[in-house]
Structure formats: structure tokens, C-alpha cells
Design a protein around this motif. Structure first.
Motif, PDB file in Angstrom:
ATOM      1  N   TYR A  36      50.066  46.652  43.765  1.00  0.00           N
ATOM      2  CA  TYR A  36      47.900  46.341  43.662  1.00  0.00           C
ATOM      3  C   TYR A  36      47.713  46.266  45.126  1.00  0.00           C
ATOM      4  N   LYS A  38      44.871  45.011  48.073  1.00  0.00           N
ATOM      5  CA  LYS A  38      43.521  44.016  47.915  1.00  0.00           C
ATOM      6  C   LYS A  38      43.467  43.712  49.440  1.00  0.00           C
ATOM      7  N   ALA A  41      37.421  40.748  49.967  1.00  0.00           N
ATOM      8  CA  ALA A  41      36.241  40.660  49.467  1.00  0.00           C
ATOM      9  C   ALA A  41      36.110  41.499  48.238  1.00  0.00           C
ATOM     10  N   GLU A  42      37.166  41.872  48.301  1.00  0.00           N
ATOM     11  CA  GLU A  42      37.365  43.159  46.941  1.00  0.00           C
ATOM     12  C   GLU A  42      37.863  42.738  45.598  1.00  0.00           C
ATOM     13  N   GLY A  43      38.382  42.771  44.402  1.00  0.00           N
ATOM     14  CA  GLY A  43      39.077  43.217  44.036  1.00  0.00           C
ATOM     15  C   GLY A  43      40.646  43.867  44.050  1.00  0.00           C
ATOM     16  N   PRO A  44      42.010  43.236  43.400  1.00  0.00           N
ATOM     17  CA  PRO A  44      43.233  44.443  43.229  1.00  0.00           C
ATOM     18  C   PRO A  44      42.186  45.770  42.564  1.00  0.00           C
ATOM     19  N   PHE A  46      44.983  49.062  41.458  1.00  0.00           N
ATOM     20  CA  PHE A  46      46.358  49.528  41.175  1.00  0.00           C
ATOM     21  C   PHE A  46      46.630  50.498  41.177  1.00  0.00           C
ATOM     22  N   PHE A  89      49.859  43.354  46.302  1.00  0.00           N
ATOM     23  CA  PHE A  89      50.433  42.561  45.494  1.00  0.00           C
ATOM     24  C   PHE A  89      51.349  43.009  44.206  1.00  0.00           C
ATOM     25  N   PHE A 102      51.705  37.786  38.960  1.00  0.00           N
ATOM     26  CA  PHE A 102      50.834  38.556  39.808  1.00  0.00           C
ATOM     27  C   PHE A 102      52.473  37.692  41.469  1.00  0.00           C
TER      28      PHE A 102
END
Lengths: 112, 115
Positions: A36, A38, A41-44, A46, A89, A102
């Protein structure tokens, strides 16, 4: 118990060169691995995955290699671009389990 | 198609207060997962829910934490009597497939700070 380990907290690579991010795991039950990306301020998001029946999976500039005997996987990015600067990650699960485990992440910085 | 939405993005609570974190999955997704990222650590699985059902809560702390995903509305992660150790980023992910980890789409997270 850290079952997925990313031992390099940070990595700097020149633009255009190859970036290699590493990940080790201890749980031999893991049979599906994911990377992932990232941004702050954002999510992971894919990126790419590989199942244990393969040792390599490629998608454009991204290639993941799996060495089951060493319980090690790596993500290769080539050529590296400034937009690749992010935290990466690796994650693992028992295929179909969905309960992702993770690593702690590697911050990749691409130097223009 | 809007992505996974989480609110609030930032939440500050004093010790002993309650924290409610909301997650609206992507349209059409009926599977929701919650993860917690403590400082300097990776994301850790907490709970997996489908509409009105908790499927797997093996990662949830035994006390003070609860989660729900009602038939209508967002999924809620509730933390009662927060302590400083609850300070973390909480991410939810949604999926429309079971058994496919690569179909989990993550929201931007809620950063909880406990004073």
C-alpha cells in the motif's frame, strides 16, 4: 509480536533510479501479500499484491518479488518519480481471511 | 463515486470522555473494517462488520471499545472513557467482496487525540 517487519523507516532515491523497499514476515500461514502507498492525511491505497504460489508480480513500474524460503518480499519501483514519494506499507493475510497485518512502513523520498 | 468517508477527521477528547468515529463506506459496499495505527506502528486490524453483524472482532480491546454497522447509516466505532493510550489514527476500509483483501478501500482516517 511484529509479524510483518519493515526494517527501513526511510529511504531516499534519485529520480529515475530504482527504489527497492523490503519487508519480512514471520508467520508461515501468510499466503497473500500486498503493498500500500500512503500520502499524508490520506488512507492507504492498494498498489500491488502477490500470492504465495508466485514469486513475482509486475504492474507497470511496480514489481513485487516474494522469497518464501526467506520469508521476504520486496517492492521495486523503476523508474522512480517524484509522485512516488510516500509511505509504503507491506501487509499480509491468510488468503481469504481479510484480516490484514501491516508492517510499520517505509517513507520513500524521491529526490528530483 | 465518492470514496470511503470518515468523520470527523480530527477529534480531541479529554480523558474519560467518549469518542464516536463514523465511517461511510463506498456506495454498494456492505463490508466494513476498522484499523488503528498507533504512533510509529503499522495499522492493526480491529473489527470486521457486515450490515447489522459483527463478523470478526478479534482485534478489538476487550473493554471500552464497540463497533456497529446498522442497516441504515454509517458504521460507528465507539470508545468509552478514553485514555491517553487511545490516541491514534483510526482508519476504516470498505469492500463489496468477502475474502479479497485487495478490494478494501481505505478512508482518510480520524486522528484521535486524548488530552
Amino acid at each position: 509480536d511484529q509479524q510483518v517487519k519493515q526494517n527501513s523507516p526511510s529511504l531516499s532515491v534519485q529520480e529515475g533510479r530504482i527504489s527497492i523497499l523490503n519487508c519480512d514476515y514471520t508467520n508461515s500461514m501468510f499466503d497473500y501479500f500486498l503493498w500500500y502507498k500512503k500520502y499524508p492525511a490520506e488512507g492507504p491505497t492498494f498498489l500491488i499484491s502477490i500470492s504465495s504460489i508466485k514469486d513475482k508480480n509486475e504492474d507497470g513500474r511496480f514489481t513485487v518479488f516474494l522469497n518464501k524460503s526467506a520469508k521476504h518480499l520486496s517492492l521495486h519501483i523503476v523508474p522512480s518519480q517524484p509522485g512516488d514519494s510516500a509511505v509504503y506499507f507491506c501487509a499480509s493475510d491468510n488468503f481469504g481471511n481479510e484480516k490484514l497485518t501491516f508492517g510499520t512502513g517505509t517513507r520513500l523520498t524521491i529526490i528530483p | 463515486n465518492a470514496g470511503v468517508m470518515q468523520n470527523p477527521r480530527h477529534l480531541v477528547r479529554r480523558r474519560g470522555q467518549e469518542a464516536r468515529l463514523r465511517c461511510s463506506p463506498m456506495k454498494g459496499h456492505s463490508h466494513v473494517y476498522w484499523y488503528r495505527q498507533l504512533p510509529e506502528e503499522g495499522l492493526k486490524f480491529m473489527v470486521y462488520l457486515q450490515k447489522e453483524n459483527i463478523i470478526d472482532e478479534s482485534g478489538m480491546p476487550k473493554e471500552r471499545f464497540s463497533a456497529e454497522f446498522p442497516k441504515e447509516g454509517p458504521s460507528i466505532l465507539r470508545i468509552q472513557q478514553v485514555v491517553r493510550g487511545d490516541s491514534a489514527a483510526y482508519f476504516c476500509a470498505s469492500s463489496n467482496y468477502r475474502g479479497r483483501a485487495d478490494t478494501q478501500y481505505f478512508g482518510p482516517g480520524t486522528r484521535l487525540t486524548v488530552l
